[in-house]
Design a protein around this motif. Structure first.
Motif, PDB file in Angstrom:
ATOM      1  N   TYR A 123       4.551   6.283   2.587  1.00 27.55           N
ATOM      2  CA  TYR A 123       4.370   7.614   1.898  1.00 27.55           C
ATOM      3  C   TYR A 123       5.932   8.372   1.803  1.00 27.55           C
ATOM      4  CZ  TYR A 123       2.171  12.061   0.599  1.00 27.55           C
ATOM      5  OH  TYR A 123       1.758  13.156   0.027  1.00 27.55           O
ATOM      6  N   LEU A 182       0.625   4.688   0.205  1.00 29.08           N
ATOM      7  CA  LEU A 182       0.183   5.617   0.949  1.00 29.08           C
ATOM      8  C   LEU A 182       0.667   5.409   2.584  1.00 29.08           C
ATOM      9  CD1 LEU A 182      -2.888   7.143  -0.587  1.00 29.08           C
ATOM     10  CD2 LEU A 182      -0.431   7.799  -0.724  1.00 29.08           C
ATOM     11  N   ARG A 215      -2.616  13.840   2.128  1.00 27.84           N
ATOM     12  CA  ARG A 215      -1.235  14.715   2.047  1.00 27.84           C
ATOM     13  C   ARG A 215      -1.045  14.813   0.646  1.00 27.84           C
ATOM     14  NH1 ARG A 215       3.464  11.255   5.374  1.00 27.84           N
ATOM     15  NH2 ARG A 215       4.771  12.763   4.812  1.00 27.84           N
ATOM     16  N   LEU A 216      -1.253  13.830  -0.224  1.00 24.85           N
ATOM     17  CA  LEU A 216      -0.809  13.561  -1.609  1.00 24.85           C
ATOM     18  C   LEU A 216      -1.617  15.175  -2.440  1.00 24.85           C
ATOM     19  CD1 LEU A 216       0.517  11.827  -3.276  1.00 24.85           C
ATOM     20  CD2 LEU A 216      -1.539  10.663  -3.910  1.00 24.85           C
ATOM     21  N   THR A 246      -4.236   3.635  -4.242  1.00 22.45           N
ATOM     22  CA  THR A 246      -4.597   3.219  -2.778  1.00 22.45           C
ATOM     23  C   THR A 246      -5.822   2.407  -2.463  1.00 22.45           C
ATOM     24  OG1 THR A 246      -4.827   4.411  -0.531  1.00 22.45           O
ATOM     25  CG2 THR A 246      -5.505   5.441  -2.349  1.00 22.45           C
ATOM     26  N   CYS A 285       7.677   6.524  -1.213  1.00 17.99           N
ATOM     27  CA  CYS A 285       7.091   6.645  -2.341  1.00 17.99           C
ATOM     28  C   CYS A 285       7.179   7.979  -3.084  1.00 17.99           C
ATOM     29  CB  CYS A 285       5.707   6.657  -2.372  1.00 17.99           C
ATOM     30  SG  CYS A 285       5.287   4.608  -2.133  1.00 17.99           S
ATOM     31  N   GLU A 345       0.850  -1.076   0.033  1.00 21.07           N
ATOM     32  CA  GLU A 345      -0.086   0.043   0.067  1.00 21.07           C
ATOM     33  C   GLU A 345       0.797   1.137   0.028  1.00 21.07           C
ATOM     34  OE1 GLU A 345      -3.037   1.241  -0.277  1.00 21.07           O
ATOM     35  OE2 GLU A 345      -2.310   3.034   0.174  1.00 21.07           O
ATOM     36  N   TRP A 397      -6.518   4.727   1.997  1.00 20.14           N
ATOM     37  CA  TRP A 397      -5.749   5.252   3.352  1.00 20.14           C
ATOM     38  C   TRP A 397      -5.878   6.836   3.413  1.00 20.14           C
ATOM     39  CZ3 TRP A 397      -4.522   3.177   7.665  1.00 20.14           C
ATOM     40  CH2 TRP A 397      -3.716   4.033   8.565  1.00 20.14           C
ATOM     41  N   LEU A 436      -4.101   9.836  -9.045  1.00 22.40           N
ATOM     42  CA  LEU A 436      -4.396   8.984  -7.868  1.00 22.40           C
ATOM     43  C   LEU A 436      -5.544   7.956  -8.493  1.00 22.40           C
ATOM     44  CD1 LEU A 436      -4.954   8.415  -5.116  1.00 22.40           C
ATOM     45  CD2 LEU A 436      -6.698  10.116  -5.020  1.00 22.40           C
ATOM     46  N   GLY A 455      -3.409   9.796   3.637  1.00 19.77           N
ATOM     47  CA  GLY A 455      -2.395   9.889   2.778  1.00 19.77           C
ATOM     48  C   GLY A 455      -3.110  10.460   1.328  1.00 19.77           C
ATOM     49  N   ILE A 456      -4.215  10.262   1.248  1.00 17.10           N
ATOM     50  CA  ILE A 456      -4.739  10.860   0.014  1.00 17.10           C
ATOM     51  C   ILE A 456      -4.733  12.377   0.256  1.00 17.10           C
ATOM     52  CG2 ILE A 456      -6.896  11.579  -1.123  1.00 17.10           C
ATOM     53  CD1 ILE A 456      -7.895   8.247  -0.496  1.00 17.10           C
TER      54      ILE A 456
END
Ligand code: SAH
Ligand code: SF4
Length: 382
Positions: free
Chosen positions: A196, A193, A232-233, A223, A199, A191, A226, A242, A229-230
């Protein structure tokens, strides 16, 4: 299916005099390498020379860096590994379009990386292109019920270098045998994210115009939902794509398929996708793996239409790839087509993914390196 390379490896993890492997050179950012070389009183342009050899050539060792002085090449080879990953085996699908590499990392962990080559369509549209699918963890903690990687549990996160080196392995290969890799999808084992930082460091290095120079929109991070993480991205400077592994529009069904859904239910996931889109303006891809009798009914297709209303999205229907140890079967062609029709008739962008590399267990969700499985050798009855 053909075995292309069983040892000897084409890339190696150098062992220092201490017996411990040298750190990989791809673990250094441009700035860090510059610092290291400056400390050796190397001239500033040496950094660019070395980076170009590592990220933009086909070499797999320091020795052929011909414009770099021999003394520096020797020092680099004594200090760094050229790659963090050693190729153990490489197998190609019968149609030749998919190649799976099993890579061994410095601690002995095994991961899988897949190269997919697509051809110009028979009507002349599209273009030849190559995509690498990289792993981001050894195994995965999230245990989606239809995924082979989930059976492994999580061993550890990969480092940025270990992610980058997977992409570089197939970049080098396709520079010799085009089409050259232009797309990288973070859809292998693990996974992304939940790993993080590594990646995103890999994204930065792969997209750096002075490094591999890939276009950020050609990188896709997938993903299973999570949410931190979304969010943050959405704040990153890299406009990567995404992809969200949705697989069901209701909590009742998704809870069974993606255990993470019990923590972040469908409505929260969709709210996160809407917020991501509001902030970035980017289309979101939803992956929907179709499992016979589980998530492929007309009622669920209609529920999906409702769920994503107003969101700019692309729904990718993935016929499930069978995993011997798991009790799921792929949806029938008729069920996939009917589901697809419902989405299209509602005005959604939806495609059915052509699965590649099933015969070498390289398709989505089939990557797995520690659970005992049938060997990758075809049996002949004659
Ligand atoms: N962990 C991330 C990325 C790796 S999995 C994620 O889940 O998104 C990549 C994709 O393969 C995901 O959409 C995943 O749900 C899907 N997948 C897993 N097992 C599968 C299977 N057996 N058949 C088809 N797709 C599968
Ligand atoms: Fe992990 Fe993705 Fe497999 Fe789920 S589908 S177990 S998140 S790799």
């Amino acid at each position: 299916m053909a075995t292309l390379a069983a040892a000897p490896p084409t890339e190696h993890v150098a062992a220092a005099a201490t017996g411990r492997p040298n750190p990989p050179i791809t673990g250094l950012s441009w700035a860090a390498l510059q610092e290291v070389l400056a400390a050796r009183s190397e001239r500033p342009f040496r950094t660019e020379q070395v980076v170009r050899w590592v990220y933009r050539s086909t070499i797999t060792d320091f020795a052929p860096m011909l414009n770099v002085p021999q003394a520096l090449r020797t020092w680099l080879a004594e200090t760094y590994a050229f790659s963090s990953a050693e190729v153990v085996t490489q197998v190609a699908s019968a149609d030749g379009d998919t190649t799976k590499a099993v890579l061994r990392l410095a601690d002995g962990a095994l991961i899988e990386t897949v190269l997919m080559q697509y051809h110009r369509r028979s009507d002349g549209t599209g273009a030849d292109r190559s995509t690498v699918c990289v792993s981001t963890q050894v195994g995965c903690a999230l245990q989606c019920s239809f995924c082979a990687t989930g059976l492994m549990g999580l061993t550890r996160n990969l480092t940025a270098a270990e992610i980058i080196d997977q992409a570089l392995h197939f970049l080098r290969r396709t520079r010799q045998r085009p089409p050259v890799v232009r797309n990288v999808v973070f859809m292998g084992m693990g996974e992304p994210l939940l790993n993080y930082a590594a990646c995103l460091e890999a994204v930065a290095r792969l997209c750096d115009p002075l490094g591999a120079g890939l276009g950020p929109p050609r990188l896709t991070i997938s993903t299973s939902g999570w949410l931190p993480g979304i969010a943050r991205l959405a704040n990153e400077p890299w406009p990567v794509r995404l992809a969200v592994s949705l697989h069901a529009p209701t909590n009742a069904v998704r809870d069974e398929l993606v255990p993470l859904n019990r923590r972040y239910p469908v409505e929260d996931l969709l709210a996160a996708c809407r917020a991501y889109q509001a902030q970035t303006g980017r289309r979101v891809t939803f992956e929907y793996t179709m499992l016979a009798g589980v998530n492929d009914s007309p009622a669920l297709a209609r529920a999906l239409v409702k769920l994503v209303r107003g969101l700019d999205c692309h729904i990718n229907l993935i016929p499930m790839n069978p995993v011997a140890e798991l009790p799921y079967a792929p949806s029938s062609d008729e069920a996939v087509q009917a589901f697809h029709r419902t989405l299209r008739q509602a005005g959604l962008i939806a495609t059915i993914r052509r699965e590649m590399g099933r015969d070498i267990q390289a398709a989505c969700g089939q990557l797995q390196t520690t659970v005992r499985r049938r060997p990758l050798v075809q049996e002949h009855s004659s």
